[in-house]
Design an enzyme around this catalytic site. Structure first.
Site, PDB file in Angstrom:
ATOM      1  N   GLU A 176      -2.310  60.499  64.521  1.00  0.00           N
ATOM      2  CA  GLU A 176      -2.627  59.665  65.799  1.00  0.00           C
ATOM      3  C   GLU A 176      -3.394  60.580  66.367  1.00  0.00           C
ATOM      4  OE1 GLU A 176      -0.427  57.333  69.433  1.00  0.00           O
ATOM      5  OE2 GLU A 176       0.689  58.209  67.975  1.00  0.00           O
ATOM      6  N   GLY A 217       2.635  55.012  75.186  1.00  0.00           N
ATOM      7  CA  GLY A 217       3.832  54.812  75.840  1.00  0.00           C
ATOM      8  C   GLY A 217       5.374  55.631  75.213  1.00  0.00           C
ATOM      9  N   ALA A 218       5.110  56.066  74.210  1.00  0.00           N
ATOM     10  CA  ALA A 218       6.286  56.647  73.359  1.00  0.00           C
ATOM     11  C   ALA A 218       5.949  58.328  72.863  1.00  0.00           C
ATOM     12  CB  ALA A 218       6.880  55.916  72.092  1.00  0.00           C
ATOM     13  N   SER A 219       4.746  58.608  72.930  1.00  0.00           N
ATOM     14  CA  SER A 219       4.386  60.100  72.434  1.00  0.00           C
ATOM     15  C   SER A 219       3.058  60.445  73.472  1.00  0.00           C
ATOM     16  CB  SER A 219       4.209  60.214  70.990  1.00  0.00           C
ATOM     17  OG  SER A 219       3.016  59.263  70.586  1.00  0.00           O
ATOM     18  N   THR A 220       2.736  61.658  73.511  1.00  0.00           N
ATOM     19  CA  THR A 220       1.483  62.086  73.773  1.00  0.00           C
ATOM     20  C   THR A 220       1.059  63.285  72.657  1.00  0.00           C
ATOM     21  OG1 THR A 220       2.232  62.118  75.883  1.00  0.00           O
ATOM     22  CG2 THR A 220       0.707  63.698  75.718  1.00  0.00           C
ATOM     23  N   GLN A 221      -0.400  63.040  72.627  1.00  0.00           N
ATOM     24  CA  GLN A 221      -1.161  63.836  71.397  1.00  0.00           C
ATOM     25  C   GLN A 221      -2.214  64.618  72.298  1.00  0.00           C
ATOM     26  OE1 GLN A 221       1.339  61.331  70.120  1.00  0.00           O
ATOM     27  NE2 GLN A 221      -0.552  60.392  70.668  1.00  0.00           N
TER      28      GLN A 221
END
Length: 323
Positions: A176, A217-221
Site C-alpha cells: 500500500e 482510515g485504518a492505517s498510515t504509510q
C-alpha cells in the site's frame, strides 16, 4: 464515275490522340490519389489503447478507477492516464462483515459505469483487479472467516462482469505504501523526464523523488527513498525499476494509526476514565450524537488492549466542539 467503296473498318486513332488520352487518364488517377491522401491525413489514426480497472477497497469506502495507456511502453513502463473514477455507495467491503453476501453486489453499479467507458470490443481483454487495504487487514485479524467470505463475494461479482478478472486480495501495508509512493511521484513527473531534464535524470545515481505520507482510515504509510540503508529495518526496503531507472524505497505501514482507528483508540482511552454511559467529546461538533455497543467496540484489534468490564453496555457520545 465509279462510287467510292465503303468498308467496315473505322479510321485509325492518331498516335497524338492516344498519348493525350493516356495523359488524361493518369491525371485523373493522380487527382484521386491526392484527394485520398488529403482525406486520410485529416482523419486521426486509430489508437492502440489498452484499458485496465482497479478497485481500491479502503477501510471506509471503495473507489473504482478506469485507466488507459498506449500499448507501446516507454523504457519498459507504461504511460498511464486515469479516465474514470466511481465511488462505490455504502461502506468499505470490510463493513459487510455481518452481511458478507452483500459485499460483492455493492460494486455492481460502478462496474456498469466502467462498461460504458471502455469500448465493448475491449471488455473481455480489460483486466480488473481489487486490492483491499487496512480495513480488511483488521477484519482478517478480528474474524478471518468473515474476511474470506467478503473476498469470496467480491470475487464472484468481479468474475461475473464482462472483464478479465485478475484477482481480489488483501494487500500488505508495504504494498500500500509503495503504490502510493509510485502514484505521487508519477503524477509529479519525477519518473518520466524529457529534454535536458531527461539527460540530467539519467546521470544521477539517485533520482530526486518526493516522500509520501498516506493517512488512511485504518492505517498510515510513510514511504521515501533513503540516503542510506538503515541496518535496523532492511525488511522495509523495496526495489523498483521505472522508466529505465532503479529505485530503492523505504516503506512502513502503521496499522491502527489511520484517522478512523486513531479516533477509536482515543475513545477507548476516554472510556477508561468515565463511570457513566455518556461521553462528551470536543473532537466532535456540537449537535453530534452517536450510540455504540461497548462489546462490539472492543472487538476491534486496535482497541482490544483497552478492554475492561463496564457497568453499561451502550455508550452515548455527544459532541461539544466549538467549531
Amino acid at each position: 464515275m465509279d462510287e467510292p467503296k465503303v468498308t467496315g473498318t473505322k479510321p485509325k486513332m492518331s498516335t497524338t490522340r492516344k498519348i493525350l488520352l493516356i495523359l488524361g487518364f493518369l491525371s485523373t488517377l493522380a487527382a484521386i490519389a491526392l484527394i485520398t491522401v488529403a482525406v486520410t491525413q485529416n482523419q486521426p489514426l486509430p489508437k492502440n489503447i489498452k484499458y485496465g480497472i482497479v478497485l481500491d477497497a479502503g477501510s471506509s469506502h471503495t473507489n473504482l478507477y478506469v485507466y488507459e495507456w498506449p500499448a507501446e511502453k516507454e523504457n519498459d513502463t507504461g504511460v498511464v492516464q486515469q479516465v474514470e473514477v466511481c465511488k462505490v455507495e455504502g461502506p468499505g467491503i470490510s463493513g459487510y462483515s455481518q452481511t458478507t453476501e452483500k459485499a460483492g453486489p455493492s460494486l455492481v453499479q460502478c462496474l456498469r459505469q466502467a462498461e460504458g467507458v471502455i469500448p465493448l470490443k475491449q471488455h473481455q481483454e480489460t483486466p480488473v483487479y481489487l486490492g483491499a487495504t487496512a480495513g480488511m487487514r483488521l477484519l482478517r485479524l478480528e474474524n478471518k472467516d468473515a474476511a474470506e467470505k467478503v473476498l469470496s463475494s467480491v470475487e464472484k461479482t468481479l468474475r461475473s462482469a464482462p472483464f478479465n478478472f485478475q484477482g481480489a486480495r488483501i494487500i500488505s501495508g508495504q504494498e500500500e505504501g509503495a503504490y502510493g509512493w509510485i502514484t505521487i511521484n508519477y503524477l509529479l513527473g519525477n519518473f518520466k523526464q524529457s529534454g535536458w531534464k531527461k539527460f540530467l535524470h539519467s546521470l544521477k545515481s539517485v533520482s530526486e523523488t518526493s516522500g509520501a505520507l498516506d493517512l488512511g482510515g485504518a492505517s498510515t504509510q510513510i514511504t521515501f527513498v533513503p540516503d542510506e540503508i538503515s541496518s535496523e529495518s532492511p525488511q522495509n526496503l523495496l526495489y523498483f525499476r521505472l522508466y529505465g531507472k532503479d529505485y530503492r524505497v523505504y516503506t512502513h505501514s502503521f496499522l491502527c494509526y489511520g484517522k478512523d482507528q486513531a479516533l477509536q483508540q482515543k475513545l477507548a482511552r476516554d472510556l477508561q476514565s468515565t463511570e457513566n454511559s455518556s461521553l462528551f467529546d470536543p473532537c466532535f461538533h456540537q449537535g453530534y450524537q452517536r450510540t455504540i455497543s461497548v462489546s462490539n467496540f472492543f472487538k476491534n484489534p486496535c482497541t482490544s488492549v483497552e478492554k475492561k468490564q463496564f457497568p453499561f453496555s451502550q455508550l452515548h457520545i455527544e459532541g461539544e466542539g466549538e467549531l
